[in-house]
Design a protein around this motif. Structure first.
Motif, PDB file in Angstrom:
ATOM      1  N   PHE A  91       0.798  -1.344   0.012  1.00  0.00           N
ATOM      2  CA  PHE A  91       0.028   0.027   0.022  1.00  0.00           C
ATOM      3  C   PHE A  91       0.885   1.138   0.173  1.00  0.00           C
ATOM      4  CE2 PHE A  91      -3.303  -2.771   0.575  1.00  0.00           C
ATOM      5  CZ  PHE A  91      -4.430  -2.158   0.243  1.00  0.00           C
ATOM      6  N   GLN A  92       2.134   0.921   0.106  1.00  0.00           N
ATOM      7  CA  GLN A  92       2.783   2.390   0.074  1.00  0.00           C
ATOM      8  C   GLN A  92       2.719   2.963  -1.573  1.00  0.00           C
ATOM      9  OE1 GLN A  92       7.249   1.705   0.284  1.00  0.00           O
ATOM     10  NE2 GLN A  92       7.396   3.339   1.326  1.00  0.00           N
ATOM     11  N   GLY A  93       2.630   4.154  -1.523  1.00  0.00           N
ATOM     12  CA  GLY A  93       2.221   4.643  -2.801  1.00  0.00           C
ATOM     13  C   GLY A  93       0.745   4.837  -3.104  1.00  0.00           C
ATOM     14  N   HIS A  94      -0.147   4.112  -2.306  1.00  0.00           N
ATOM     15  CA  HIS A  94      -1.488   4.169  -2.603  1.00  0.00           C
ATOM     16  C   HIS A  94      -2.255   5.708  -2.631  1.00  0.00           C
ATOM     17  CE1 HIS A  94      -5.787   2.913  -2.179  1.00  0.00           C
ATOM     18  NE2 HIS A  94      -5.989   3.955  -1.294  1.00  0.00           N
ATOM     19  N   GLN A  95      -3.006   6.044  -3.289  1.00  0.00           N
ATOM     20  CA  GLN A  95      -3.638   7.310  -3.646  1.00  0.00           C
ATOM     21  C   GLN A  95      -5.019   7.074  -3.097  1.00  0.00           C
ATOM     22  OE1 GLN A  95      -1.867  10.237  -4.571  1.00  0.00           O
ATOM     23  NE2 GLN A  95      -0.085   8.824  -4.313  1.00  0.00           N
ATOM     24  N   ALA A  96      -5.314   8.020  -2.083  1.00  0.00           N
ATOM     25  CA  ALA A  96      -6.672   7.916  -1.895  1.00  0.00           C
ATOM     26  C   ALA A  96      -7.344   9.328  -2.266  1.00  0.00           C
ATOM     27  CB  ALA A  96      -6.764   8.352  -0.242  1.00  0.00           C
ATOM     28  N   THR A  97      -8.604   9.234  -2.407  1.00  0.00           N
ATOM     29  CA  THR A  97      -9.286  10.266  -3.100  1.00  0.00           C
ATOM     30  C   THR A  97      -9.790  11.298  -2.182  1.00  0.00           C
ATOM     31  OG1 THR A  97      -9.829   9.097  -5.031  1.00  0.00           O
ATOM     32  CG2 THR A  97     -11.110  11.029  -5.014  1.00  0.00           C
ATOM     33  N   HIS A  98     -10.753  10.719  -1.155  1.00  0.00           N
ATOM     34  CA  HIS A  98     -11.491  11.644  -0.216  1.00  0.00           C
ATOM     35  C   HIS A  98     -10.867  11.868   1.122  1.00  0.00           C
ATOM     36  CE1 HIS A  98     -14.439  10.031  -3.183  1.00  0.00           C
ATOM     37  NE2 HIS A  98     -14.886  11.454  -3.394  1.00  0.00           N
ATOM     38  N   PHE A  99      -9.624  11.560   1.178  1.00  0.00           N
ATOM     39  CA  PHE A  99      -8.691  11.968   2.525  1.00  0.00           C
ATOM     40  C   PHE A  99      -7.263  11.626   1.974  1.00  0.00           C
ATOM     41  CE2 PHE A  99     -10.847   7.620   2.525  1.00  0.00           C
ATOM     42  CZ  PHE A  99      -9.798   6.735   2.358  1.00  0.00           C
ATOM     43  N   LYS A 100      -6.386  11.957   2.906  1.00  0.00           N
ATOM     44  CA  LYS A 100      -4.828  11.739   2.722  1.00  0.00           C
ATOM     45  C   LYS A 100      -4.579  10.177   3.133  1.00  0.00           C
ATOM     46  CE  LYS A 100      -1.960  14.698   3.677  1.00  0.00           C
ATOM     47  NZ  LYS A 100      -1.232  15.710   4.363  1.00  0.00           N
ATOM     48  N   PHE A 101      -3.735   9.603   2.332  1.00  0.00           N
ATOM     49  CA  PHE A 101      -3.145   8.020   2.816  1.00  0.00           C
ATOM     50  C   PHE A 101      -1.642   8.451   2.584  1.00  0.00           C
ATOM     51  CE2 PHE A 101      -1.546   4.107   2.081  1.00  0.00           C
ATOM     52  CZ  PHE A 101      -2.151   3.350   3.205  1.00  0.00           C
ATOM     53  N   GLU A 102      -0.695   8.246   3.624  1.00  0.00           N
ATOM     54  CA  GLU A 102       0.501   8.181   3.662  1.00  0.00           C
ATOM     55  C   GLU A 102       1.347   7.124   4.506  1.00  0.00           C
ATOM     56  OE1 GLU A 102       1.832  12.642   3.642  1.00  0.00           O
ATOM     57  OE2 GLU A 102       0.546  12.147   5.278  1.00  0.00           O
ATOM     58  N   THR A 103       2.415   6.524   3.829  1.00  0.00           N
ATOM     59  CA  THR A 103       3.096   5.637   4.835  1.00  0.00           C
ATOM     60  C   THR A 103       4.558   6.038   5.171  1.00  0.00           C
ATOM     61  OG1 THR A 103       3.946   4.343   2.942  1.00  0.00           O
ATOM     62  CG2 THR A 103       1.806   3.752   3.626  1.00  0.00           C
ATOM     63  N   ASP A 104       4.985   5.350   5.940  1.00  0.00           N
ATOM     64  CA  ASP A 104       6.471   5.676   6.363  1.00  0.00           C
ATOM     65  C   ASP A 104       7.496   5.300   5.150  1.00  0.00           C
ATOM     66  OD1 ASP A 104       6.433   3.094   6.943  1.00  0.00           O
ATOM     67  OD2 ASP A 104       6.913   3.258   9.075  1.00  0.00           O
ATOM     68  N   ALA A 105       8.650   5.407   5.387  1.00  0.00           N
ATOM     69  CA  ALA A 105       9.510   5.002   4.228  1.00  0.00           C
ATOM     70  C   ALA A 105       9.506   3.448   3.959  1.00  0.00           C
ATOM     71  CB  ALA A 105      10.764   5.420   4.599  1.00  0.00           C
ATOM     72  N   GLU A 106       9.103   2.677   5.015  1.00  0.00           N
ATOM     73  CA  GLU A 106       9.065   1.286   4.726  1.00  0.00           C
ATOM     74  C   GLU A 106       7.880   0.737   4.351  1.00  0.00           C
ATOM     75  OE1 GLU A 106      11.699  -1.325   7.496  1.00  0.00           O
ATOM     76  OE2 GLU A 106      11.879   0.640   8.568  1.00  0.00           O
ATOM     77  N   GLY A 107       6.597   1.655   4.546  1.00  0.00           N
ATOM     78  CA  GLY A 107       5.426   0.947   4.265  1.00  0.00           C
ATOM     79  C   GLY A 107       4.990   0.605   5.607  1.00  0.00           C
ATOM     80  N   LYS A 108       5.346   0.434   6.813  1.00  0.00           N
ATOM     81  CA  LYS A 108       4.888  -0.466   7.775  1.00  0.00           C
ATOM     82  C   LYS A 108       3.721   0.474   8.763  1.00  0.00           C
ATOM     83  CE  LYS A 108       8.689  -3.044   9.130  1.00  0.00           C
ATOM     84  NZ  LYS A 108       9.700  -3.647  10.291  1.00  0.00           N
ATOM     85  N   VAL A 109       4.084   1.761   8.476  1.00  0.00           N
ATOM     86  CA  VAL A 109       2.963   2.534   9.263  1.00  0.00           C
ATOM     87  C   VAL A 109       2.234   3.343   8.211  1.00  0.00           C
ATOM     88  CG1 VAL A 109       2.593   4.347  11.141  1.00  0.00           C
ATOM     89  CG2 VAL A 109       4.363   2.686  11.350  1.00  0.00           C
ATOM     90  N   ALA A 110       1.025   3.158   8.332  1.00  0.00           N
ATOM     91  CA  ALA A 110      -0.002   4.327   7.412  1.00  0.00           C
ATOM     92  C   ALA A 110      -0.500   5.209   8.118  1.00  0.00           C
ATOM     93  CB  ALA A 110      -0.898   3.132   6.724  1.00  0.00           C
ATOM     94  N   THR A 111      -0.676   6.537   7.857  1.00  0.00           N
ATOM     95  CA  THR A 111      -1.312   7.230   8.295  1.00  0.00           C
ATOM     96  C   THR A 111      -2.420   8.039   7.396  1.00  0.00           C
ATOM     97  OG1 THR A 111       0.476   8.233   9.443  1.00  0.00           O
ATOM     98  CG2 THR A 111      -1.230   9.912   9.310  1.00  0.00           C
ATOM     99  N   ILE A 112      -3.755   7.842   7.962  1.00  0.00           N
ATOM    100  CA  ILE A 112      -5.050   8.436   7.313  1.00  0.00           C
ATOM    101  C   ILE A 112      -5.189   9.727   7.901  1.00  0.00           C
ATOM    102  CG2 ILE A 112      -7.343   8.002   6.746  1.00  0.00           C
ATOM    103  CD1 ILE A 112      -6.676   4.874   7.006  1.00  0.00           C
ATOM    104  N   THR A 113      -5.399  10.697   7.048  1.00  0.00           N
ATOM    105  CA  THR A 113      -5.884  11.836   7.638  1.00  0.00           C
ATOM    106  C   THR A 113      -6.898  12.473   6.950  1.00  0.00           C
ATOM    107  OG1 THR A 113      -3.518  12.738   7.751  1.00  0.00           O
ATOM    108  CG2 THR A 113      -5.029  14.518   7.638  1.00  0.00           C
ATOM    109  N   LEU A 114      -7.909  12.605   7.821  1.00  0.00           N
ATOM    110  CA  LEU A 114      -9.246  13.127   7.165  1.00  0.00           C
ATOM    111  C   LEU A 114      -9.288  14.611   6.792  1.00  0.00           C
ATOM    112  CD1 LEU A 114     -11.669  11.736   9.825  1.00  0.00           C
ATOM    113  CD2 LEU A 114     -11.172  10.776   7.559  1.00  0.00           C
ATOM    114  N   ASN A 115      -9.412  15.183   5.523  1.00  0.00           N
ATOM    115  CA  ASN A 115      -8.601  16.135   5.055  1.00  0.00           C
ATOM    116  C   ASN A 115      -9.675  17.450   4.594  1.00  0.00           C
ATOM    117  OD1 ASN A 115      -6.256  17.929   4.516  1.00  0.00           O
ATOM    118  ND2 ASN A 115      -6.128  16.937   2.456  1.00  0.00           N
ATOM    119  N   ARG A 116     -10.563  17.731   5.176  1.00  0.00           N
ATOM    120  CA  ARG A 116     -11.451  18.933   4.839  1.00  0.00           C
ATOM    121  C   ARG A 116     -11.608  19.852   6.011  1.00  0.00           C
ATOM    122  NH1 ARG A 116     -17.294  17.089   3.654  1.00  0.00           N
ATOM    123  NH2 ARG A 116     -17.383  19.130   2.539  1.00  0.00           N
ATOM    124  N   PRO A 117     -10.468  20.570   6.053  1.00  0.00           N
ATOM    125  CA  PRO A 117     -10.223  20.960   7.377  1.00  0.00           C
ATOM    126  C   PRO A 117     -11.013  22.357   7.568  1.00  0.00           C
ATOM    127  CG  PRO A 117      -8.287  21.546   5.963  1.00  0.00           C
ATOM    128  CD  PRO A 117      -9.246  20.462   5.436  1.00  0.00           C
TER     129      PRO A 117
END
Length: 282
Positions: free
Chosen positions: A14-40
């Motif tokens: 899932f490293q490099g996965h692109q989300a449409t309705h929120f942000k999705f990022e991983t750390d350098a190894e792809g082990k930890v994903a961060t989902i950010t609800l992003n309509r501030p």
């Protein structure tokens, strides 16, 4: 001849996965994903589309080859204000009962997929955490917050029951029946201090340190015995509906399965060699 593993072949990174309705990022190894609800600009509310995409994502993470822990947070000093008033609430007032039950089953499925997702989920909560936003935090495995966090299950404010997305079943198990009843009947804000004292929040952190603290905890989980962590999460859910004899037998079986993994053997060998074990999730 190289043998392939059909079950491993079904997994994908899932490293490099692109989300449409929120942000999705991983750390350098792809082990930890961060989902950010992003309509501030609206305090990160949910929409029909973000409900569906989040549900699909948590379901798909069961086949992730890299992600081992997930941080769930919100952008710009708020977690989530819940369902968007004009994108969700207003259309619901015009729907027929069959469509309404489709909607409530869809939102409930998000909670179901969060709980079924094998990765531990860490909610990092700041500012407004209300309605469906509070449900997302409630459904996570570990929750931390800032002193500014304001958590409210405010369904009664819009003429609805507190019985929403599993709240009447899950919230009492976290903070107790009486406290859950108070929050669900009144819709009042649970302060971060109350949330910490009642066990809803595991820890409080100052705003600048919140995300780093969540990601560090997630990384510690990700570096641990991955397969065993998935078993712990499964048993925490499964044992809600079990009697003492059933749950003891279920844990006996679960632990025996973990004892058959290479991680268990490698941990012993590392202990004997006075070194740090390398967990590989098998």
């Amino acid at each position: 001849m190289t043998m392939t593993n059909p079950m491993q072949d079904k997994k994908r990174p899932f490293q490099g996965h692109q989300a449409t309705h929120f942000k999705f990022e991983t750390d350098a190894e792809g082990k930890v994903a961060t989902i950010t609800l992003n309509r501030p600009e609206k305090k990160n509310p949910l929409t029909f589309e973000s409900y569906e995409e989040l549900t699909d994502l948590f379901r798909a993470l069961g086949r992730a080859s890299d992600v081992r822990a997930v941080v769930l947070t919100g952008a710009e000093n708020n977690f989530s204000s819940g369902g968007d008033v004009f994108d969700i609430i207003e259309p619901l007032t015009k729907m027929s009962m069959p469509d309404l039950i489709d909607f409530t089953r869809m939102t409930g499925d998000l909670v179901r997929q969060i709980r079924a997702c094998p990765q531990p989920i860490i909610a990092a909560v700041d500012g407004i955490c209300a309605g469906a936003g509070a449900i997302l935090a409630m459904s996570s495995d570990y929750r931390i917050a800032t002193p500014e966090a304001k958590t409210a299950f405010l369904f009664n404010r819009v003429g609805l029951a507190g019985a929403d997305m599993g709240a009447c079943g899950i919230l009492p198990r976290i903070i107790g029946q009486g406290r859950a009843a108070e929050l669900l009947f009144t819709g009042r804000v649970m302060t971060s201090a109350e949330g910490h004292a009642w066990g809803f929040y595991n820890a409080l952190h100052e705003r600048p340190a919140l995300l780093a603290a969540a990601q560090k905890f997630a990384r510690d989980i990700a570096d641990g015995p991955w397969f065993a962590h998935t078993m712990t999460k499964k048993m925490l859910d499964q044992e809600w509906a079990m009697g003492i004899d059933q749950l003891i037998e279920s844990e006996a079986q679960a632990q025996a399965i973990c004892m058959a993994t290479g991680d268990f053997r490698r941990a012993f060998e590392a202990f004997a060699a006075k070194s740090k074990p390398e967990f590989k999730g098998n």
